[in-house]
Design an enzyme around this catalytic site. Structure first.
Site, PDB file in Angstrom:
ATOM      1  N   ALA A   1      77.924  94.002  17.822  1.00  0.00           N
ATOM      2  CA  ALA A   1      77.844  94.380  19.257  1.00  0.00           C
ATOM      3  C   ALA A   1      76.588  95.028  19.585  1.00  0.00           C
ATOM      4  CB  ALA A   1      79.059  95.474  19.353  1.00  0.00           C
ATOM      5  N   GLU A   2      76.112  96.066  18.848  1.00  0.00           N
ATOM      6  CA  GLU A   2      75.003  96.878  19.076  1.00  0.00           C
ATOM      7  C   GLU A   2      73.639  95.879  19.152  1.00  0.00           C
ATOM      8  OE1 GLU A   2      76.352 100.170  19.039  1.00  0.00           O
ATOM      9  OE2 GLU A   2      78.036  99.483  18.201  1.00  0.00           O
ATOM     10  N   SER A   3      73.578  95.111  18.426  1.00  0.00           N
ATOM     11  CA  SER A   3      72.184  94.613  18.304  1.00  0.00           C
ATOM     12  C   SER A   3      71.859  93.767  19.621  1.00  0.00           C
ATOM     13  CB  SER A   3      72.274  93.608  17.246  1.00  0.00           C
ATOM     14  OG  SER A   3      72.965  92.404  17.353  1.00  0.00           O
TER      15      SER A   3
ATOM     16  N   ALA B   1      74.136 100.379  20.742  1.00  0.00           N
ATOM     17  CA  ALA B   1      72.983 100.755  20.134  1.00  0.00           C
ATOM     18  C   ALA B   1      72.455 101.977  20.523  1.00  0.00           C
ATOM     19  CB  ALA B   1      71.768  99.347  20.165  1.00  0.00           C
TER      20      ALA B   1
END
Ligand code: FES
Ligand code: FES
Length: 948
Positions: free
Chosen positions: A876-878, A534
């Site tokens: 993945a990012e969240s 993120a």
């Protein structure tokens, strides 16, 4: 060097060998080929090198052979189990998702064995205490799964569970792999210690020349002279490679595409020639017969500098009298504006409620346990082969080709098993170093950096300063926002196109009709900044989710209610100007509500004046990949009826292997293949088509969709008229190809949302992916008033990443992401070039900082993504997008002090608490990061259009 003959009883077998008495036990063991014992930090801080010496767990990297008695017993990971006879700990690690990158796994498993030898029936807190006491560090998993693994293995060893019980936990079968907890294929080699990571390959690379970098120990200077005469004469030295030996441009060539950029992206030298721009820049490489010789010789290279002014912060580098770090390019080289709706200067004076606040973030180091390592050589046909850790094998070769002086098709990149990266290994610098060395020497070269070199050399998450304002009407509906953000780009532009993320996420996921945003990138003399879960969104949410809480307080609403009122509903347009694929925000808030209320009740009932408890909430998320993207994968039917997937789904620990397997197995279900009948050939540009890089939460969608396309083509080709499928022999007999390329291309302009919907960087309307992953974070903290120490008691994420492809992989991202968020909020930093170059100094998040069990959970909503493969999005990012601000919001609700600078270390929290106790009102400092309205007005009045 003083050579000695030594005798040890290793894994029950007496071994005699030669070693240097100054060698560590870890080096001696590894030199015997037992490379399951890893070296991570090399400084006694991570436990990757754990072995059991005469019945006692030790960190073998800091135990000199001179302190180990002959005939001592040593147990290493290789002494625990075999592929056909796994130790319960090894199986348990696999089924519980204890293996992500797997670099830490041998050290943890050996450590757990020592614990269970002592205490066969430990509690969860016994396990946590043991790992904390023995400094076992994992950067991927968030630790919970490792405790699960020890508890399960202990139960098996006590006869209360069987190995079959453990296997059943995976929940997969020959018929079903997708959407289960199927064990990732790479896990077995990692729990056995048999997978060769980069430095393990180095140990076994006979005849390789070992490289040691000569690095800058100043932040900014002209290079006046490099004297390597002494180094050249040092024992074992073969060659010293400097910028003069580089055959190409000697630059990383990563163009910046923004129309506003004043930099082209070609300013990063591979080997510094005229200047150094930061601590850790590489000036030369010393090649020698052994690593020790190379390192000793590297110390003899003398670099004469003319020191230049060095800028440590954006605020200094932005000053009017600041000198240009890259002459000819302004230090602030890139702006990104965003204008939506009415001019907010008309909105704010009329608003019923206005809140204003500034915040700053820090450079966060990624801190994998494995430092950089890799190899390179030139094939007999002149192809340069580089083996290293990267998120993008094709990306790497394209970005280093001009720099090293080869056409891209004369470069082959292979991903080594990777001990974690979390984004920084998108940068191709290390491949370029290895490449120029192999080309200059025409010899097999290998290089492993020390942890300190790794910390200095690799990119980091950007730091930033933000001034924000939020306006609401009398009903508590957001009517306007202003966000002015200044990001530290460090010394190089790499991945500067990420700047758009800042304006895309400003205000997300709320319905904000009127927006003014400005973000900028400024050079400093610090580490260049790069990808990390993120990226930039973390900075946006840091400010925005703080303002949202401040506004809720001002209006007199609960923070949950305020968010619920303002999040986007079906069909509404995001701040970046687009609709999204799934409007799941109210559903996620509903899902989170019971836990939020439960924790608030707990905090209220248990808070004391000394230990103050509070609960915070935040919403985060990130888009999944980008528009106009493309991926290719190849499926091949083999003579034995198995199918091979050739794909560059880079497994950097996130589970690229099990992702590729799950999609292939699901897509080929009509063939009835077992998981074992699907082979994977991953991440080698010499064998696999280009599926793109593995980052930005794109892989499930891109690689998954391309796999479905290839599978569809293969199945059609195999299908006979009667509905059955041809065998390989029948295919060959009928002259039908057995190999099929799957392709997936993303619409370059999806989800157009009306007349406002044109891509124009001048106004900040972005064409970005419509798929997003979302996380609502609910966190309870305890603030120790006497010390200022903040402890995270509970942390929960309620998430929608679409249909989950593999639960252990998704859990790993979730718990690992929250672990990194805790570190980002409270301890991790990269500013001090002496202190922050090792794990402990940089504030690494060990197990004691992370909650466990029911206090640390992920709940998946699993709304299928309608246009994506089997409903899967990317996630993945969240998981690391906004957990940090839920912690800081909780600190405020616990103690009444609002922490606005990361990391909120105990000294800062204590100072804020003391000020509050004394009645000192802390003012939130508004950062001097330029004339917000002036720059926006100028950019609007002077649009830039491409002419090509
Ligand atoms: S503790 Fe030995 S490598 Fe980290
Ligand atoms: S799995 Fe522990 S460091 Fe990667």
């Amino acid at each position: 060097m003083s050579v000695e003959r030594r005798v040890l009883v290793i894994n029950g077998v007496e071994r005699s060998f030669l070693c240097d008495s100054e060698d560590s036990l870890a080096e001696a063991i590894r030199n015997l080929g037992l490379t399951g014992t890893k070296i991570g930090c090399g400084a006694g801080q991570c436990g990757a090198c754990n072995v059991i010496l005469d019945g006692k767990l030790i960190r073998s990297c800091v135990r000199k052979m001179s302190k180990v008695k002959d005939h001592s017993s040593v147990i290493t990971i290789e002494g625990l189990g075999t592929a056909n006879n796994l130790h319960p700990l090894q199986l348990s690690w696999m089924v519980n998702g204890g293996v992500q990158c797997g670099f830490c796994s041998p050290g943890f498993i050996v450590s757990a064995k020592a614990l269970l030898d002592e205490n066969p029936k430990p509690t969860r807190s016994d396990v946590r205490d043991w790992f904390q006491k023995n400094r076992n560090a994992c950067r991927c998993t968030g630790y919970k799964q490792l405790v699960d693994a020890v508890m399960d293995a202990a139960a098996v060893m006590r006869g209360e569970k069987t190995m079959e019980d453990l296997m059943r936990k995976a929940g997969s079968s020959d018929e079903k792999v997708f959407n289960t907890r199927h064990i990732r294929p790479a896990a077995l080699g990692k729990v056995l210690g048999e997978t060769d990571f980069g430095d393990d390959i180095a140990v076994k690379a006979e005849g390789a020349w070992h490289l040691a970098p000569v690095t800058s120990d100043v932040a900014h200077a002209n290079i006046l002279n490099i004297d390597y005469s002494e180094a050249e004469k040092a024992p074992g030295v073969r060659q010293i490679i400097t910028a003069k030996d580089v055959k190409g441009m000697n630059r990383i060539t990563w163009p910046v595409s923004s129309i506003f950029s004043k930099a082209d992206g070609f300013e990063r030298p591979i080997l510094c020639d005229t200047k150094v721009f930061r601590y850790g820049d590489v000036i030369a490489l010393v090649a020698a017969d052994t690593r020790k010789q190379a390192r000793e010789a590297a110390k003899l290279v003398k670099v004469e500098y003319e020191l230049l002014l060095a800028y440590d912060t954006v605020l200094e580098a932005m000053a009017e009298d600041a000198q240009e770090i890259h002459p000819g390019i302004p230090n602030t080289f890139l702006y990104k504006p965003r204008y939506k709706g009415k001019d907010t200067r008309e909105i704010f004076p009329e608003a019923a409620y206005v809140v204003e606040g500034s915040s700053s973030t820090t450079m966060q180091p990624h801190m994998p346990i494995e430092p950089e390592s890799g190899q390179a050589f030139v094939d007999k046909d002149g192809t340069l082969t580089v083996m290293y850790k990267t998120h993008g094998v094709y990306t790497s070769k394209n970005l280093i080709a001009a720099g090293v002086g080869l056409e891209p098709d004369k470069i082959r990149i292979i991903l080594n098993p990777a001990g974690g990266t979390f984004g920084y290994a998108l940068s191709p610098g290390y491949a370029a170093l290895l490449g120029v060395a192999a080309l200059a020497t025409n010899h097999l070269v290998t290089m492993t950096m020390s942890y300190e070199e790794h910390q200095r050399y690799t990119g980091k998450r950007p730091s930033s300063y933000t001034n924000g304002r939020l306006a609401c009407d009398k009903d508590g509906k957001i009517i306007g926002q202003e966000l002015h953000m200044a990001f530290d780009k460090g010394c190089y532009t790499e991945l500067a196109d990420m700047a758009g993320k800042a304006i895309n996420f400003a205000g997300w996921p709320y319905n904000v009709p009127n927006i003014l945003n400005l973000s900028s990138y400024t050079f400093t003399n610090r580490a260049f900044t790069t990808a990390y879960r993120a990226p930039l969104a973390t900075d946006v949410f840091m400010n925005y989710e703080m303002l949202v809480d401040m506004m809720a307080e001002k209006i007199g609403m609960d923070p949950w209610d305020f968010r619920y009122k303002n999040v986007l509903r079906e069909g509404e347009i995001l701040p970046h100007g687009r609709k999204v694929a799934n409007y799941n925000y109210t559903k996620l808030l509903d899902l989170a509500k019971p836990k939020y209320e439960e924790l608030k009740k707990h905090a209220k009932e248990n808070s004391t004046p000394e230990k103050q408890l509070g609960v915070g909430i935040s919403i985060g998320g990130f888009t999944c990949g980008s528009v106009g993207d493309r991926a290719e994968i190849m499926l091949e039917l083999n003579p034995d009826g198995t199918v091979t997937n050739f794909c560059t789904w880079q497994d950097v620990g996130q589970g690229g292997d099990v992702g590729a397997l799950a999609f292939t197995h699901e897509a080929l279900r009509p063939l009835g293949l077992t998981p074992e009948q699907i082979r994977l050939v991953l991440s080698d540009t010499g064998q696999c088509p280009n599926a793109g890089y593995s980052a930005g939460s794109r892989s499930n969608i891109m690689c998954g969709s391309a796999t479905l396309d290839a599978a569809d083509k293969l199945l059609k080709a195999m299908k006979k008229e009667d509905g059955t499928y041809r065998t390989y022999d029948e295919m060959v007999k009928d002259g039908i190809p057995t190999k099929y390329l799957g392709v997936y291309e993303r619409d370059p302009n999806p989800f157009a949302s009306g007349p406002d919907d044109v891509f124009d960087e001048n106004i900040g309307y972005a064409v970005i992916a419509q798929e997003a992953s979302v996380g609502v974070f609910v966190t309870e903290v305890e603030v120790d008033v006497a010390t200022g120490k903040v402890r995270v008691l509970d942390m929960h994420v309620f998430s929608d990443i679409g249909t989950v492809v593999n639960y252990t992989s998704a859990d790993g991202q979730a718990y690992g992401g929250m672990q990194h968020s805790i570190g980002y909020a409270l301890s991790e930093d990269f500013r001090d070039m002496k202190k922050h170059v090792n794990l402990i100094g940089a504030g690494f998040t060990f197990i004691e900082s992370v909650p466990d069990g029911d206090h640390y959970t992920v709940t998946y909503l699993e709304e299928p993504r309608m246009d994506d493969p089997y409903g899967a999005g990317g996630g993945a990012e969240s998981f690391q997008s906004a957990g940090h601000i839920s912690i800081l919001n909780a600190v405020y609700n616990a103690s009444g002090v609002r922490m606005t600078e990361l990391p909120a270390t105990p000294d800062k929290v204590k100072k804020a608490l003391d000020d509050k106790a004394k009645g000192i009102k802390r003012k939130q400092e508004k950062y001097d990061i330029g004339d917000f309205y002036g720059i926006l007005d100028y950019l609007k009045a002077n649009p830039v259009y491409r002419t090509e």
